[in-house]
Design a protein around this motif. Sequence first.
Motif, PDB file in Angstrom:
ATOM      1  N   SER A   1       1.982   2.910   2.400  1.00  0.00           N
ATOM      2  CA  SER A   1       1.729   3.582   3.681  1.00  0.00           C
ATOM      3  C   SER A   1       2.657   3.298   5.061  1.00  0.00           C
ATOM      4  O   SER A   1       2.415   1.981   5.050  1.00  0.00           O
ATOM      5  CB  SER A   1       0.236   3.461   3.989  1.00  0.00           C
TER       6      SER A   1
ATOM      7  N   LEU B   1      -7.543   2.447   3.832  1.00  0.00           N
ATOM      8  CA  LEU B   1      -7.644   3.203   2.602  1.00  0.00           C
ATOM      9  C   LEU B   1      -7.277   2.528   1.318  1.00  0.00           C
ATOM     10  O   LEU B   1      -7.326   2.766   0.276  1.00  0.00           O
ATOM     11  CB  LEU B   1      -7.253   4.681   2.554  1.00  0.00           C
ATOM     12  N   HIS B   2      -6.553   1.300   1.656  1.00  0.00           N
ATOM     13  CA  HIS B   2      -6.124   0.465   0.431  1.00  0.00           C
ATOM     14  C   HIS B   2      -6.681  -0.670   0.277  1.00  0.00           C
ATOM     15  O   HIS B   2      -7.479  -1.018  -0.684  1.00  0.00           O
ATOM     16  CB  HIS B   2      -4.724   0.238   0.464  1.00  0.00           C
TER      17      HIS B   2
ATOM     18  N   ALA C   1     -10.846   0.113   1.316  1.00  0.00           N
ATOM     19  CA  ALA C   1     -11.519   1.484   0.777  1.00  0.00           C
ATOM     20  C   ALA C   1     -12.839   1.440   0.742  1.00  0.00           C
ATOM     21  O   ALA C   1     -13.630   2.321   1.039  1.00  0.00           O
ATOM     22  CB  ALA C   1     -10.634   1.962  -0.405  1.00  0.00           C
ATOM     23  N   TYR C   2     -13.378  -0.077   0.673  1.00  0.00           N
ATOM     24  CA  TYR C   2     -14.648  -0.069   0.065  1.00  0.00           C
ATOM     25  C   TYR C   2     -15.576  -0.037   1.583  1.00  0.00           C
ATOM     26  O   TYR C   2     -16.493   0.673   1.765  1.00  0.00           O
ATOM     27  CB  TYR C   2     -15.099  -1.324  -0.595  1.00  0.00           C
TER      28      TYR C   2
ATOM     29  N   SER D   1       0.640  -1.055  -0.050  1.00  0.00           N
ATOM     30  CA  SER D   1       0.057  -0.036  -0.114  1.00  0.00           C
ATOM     31  C   SER D   1       1.032   1.210   0.074  1.00  0.00           C
ATOM     32  O   SER D   1       0.380   2.357  -0.292  1.00  0.00           O
ATOM     33  CB  SER D   1      -0.905  -0.079   1.173  1.00  0.00           C
TER      34      SER D   1
ATOM     35  N   THR E   1      -4.023   2.895   8.361  1.00  0.00           N
ATOM     36  CA  THR E   1      -4.268   3.744   7.299  1.00  0.00           C
ATOM     37  C   THR E   1      -4.149   2.912   5.992  1.00  0.00           C
ATOM     38  O   THR E   1      -5.211   3.125   5.110  1.00  0.00           O
ATOM     39  CB  THR E   1      -3.729   5.169   7.169  1.00  0.00           C
ATOM     40  N   GLY E   2      -3.236   2.170   5.816  1.00  0.00           N
ATOM     41  CA  GLY E   2      -3.243   1.436   4.584  1.00  0.00           C
ATOM     42  C   GLY E   2      -4.170   0.418   4.560  1.00  0.00           C
ATOM     43  O   GLY E   2      -4.609   0.175   3.351  1.00  0.00           O
TER      44      GLY E   2
END
Lengths: 147, 177
Positions: free
Chosen positions: B134, B143-144, B147-148, B132, B139-140
């Motif tokens: 990150s 949002l990776h 993310a859905y 990712s 957070t990785g």
Amino acid sequence: MIHPHGLTVVAKKVCQFIAPAIFLFGIYISLYGHLSPGGGFAGGVIMASALVFQVLVYGSLLEKLRKEEWRLEIAESVSIFSFLILAVLGLLVAGTAIFFGNFLPVGKIGNLVSGGFIPIGNLIIAIEVCASISLIFLALLIYKDEE
Amino acid sequence: MEIYLIIMLVLMILGSVHALHTKDLISTVISLGIVGFGLVISFLILSAPDLAIVQVVIEIITLAIMIAVIAIATFQLEKKQWRFSFVFYAATIVFFTFVVLLVSSRFSHILSFFGHHTTRMADIYMKSAADSGSANLVTGIILHFRAYDTFGEATVLVTAVTGVLTILRHSGKKNKN
């Protein structure tokens, strides 16, 4: 109930120094979300708390607040829509072709500009959360006073 | 898998259409509950268990609050044709319960047993965390890999704000008149 003309001059001066710092800290938390703990949701709530602080100190003058509410509604809708556009962009770019595919270059892990679209997504989420929570707060103020 | 998703989506569409066209406010709220709980099972089918849990909690709270508000505001007893409506409602409840139980029993293995933890996804996350890009692993993932999930959470927030604004604005206008 919050006084319409706000608190004393001392509180207003202190708010002038502290509220921008709170807002900046929210932006920092959401921008550095891919490097340090935090992220879009936490940063957005911090940014919204700056606005709540300002309203508490400066008072709830209805005309100003109504203008703010209009802007916040637009910011909320545009941000959630641009998050969807970000997802569809990952679907359309040929390299990834996945919903929410990371279509930007990842870069070196640990830099500020790294992680592809993760910082952009964090920023969009922060704007969305900030607008939502501020909107709820303003709605509870405005529509109660509108009688 | 897709046939179950289609079944749930058709159920949700039927619930929302019924919510639009019915006259009783209580049945409107309950058919919106069909939409919400159908959304829960759809999230479960789409492998987003975190979002399903959030949606369950929000749906239950919203349903309870809305029913309380409407029951306080417009409570009245109505006499209807008792026999037909009783059979009809009982058959409807049994049918929908059967459908929901069937679909959720097919996909309940996605959730782990009560009190157990799953390392199935965690291993994948730990191994491919560097993909990712990150430095912060959470957070990785948010949002990776998920993310859905994040998109759904943001949508939940937007829906909540829309509901709050609608209800409060309506009462404000009524007070002005």
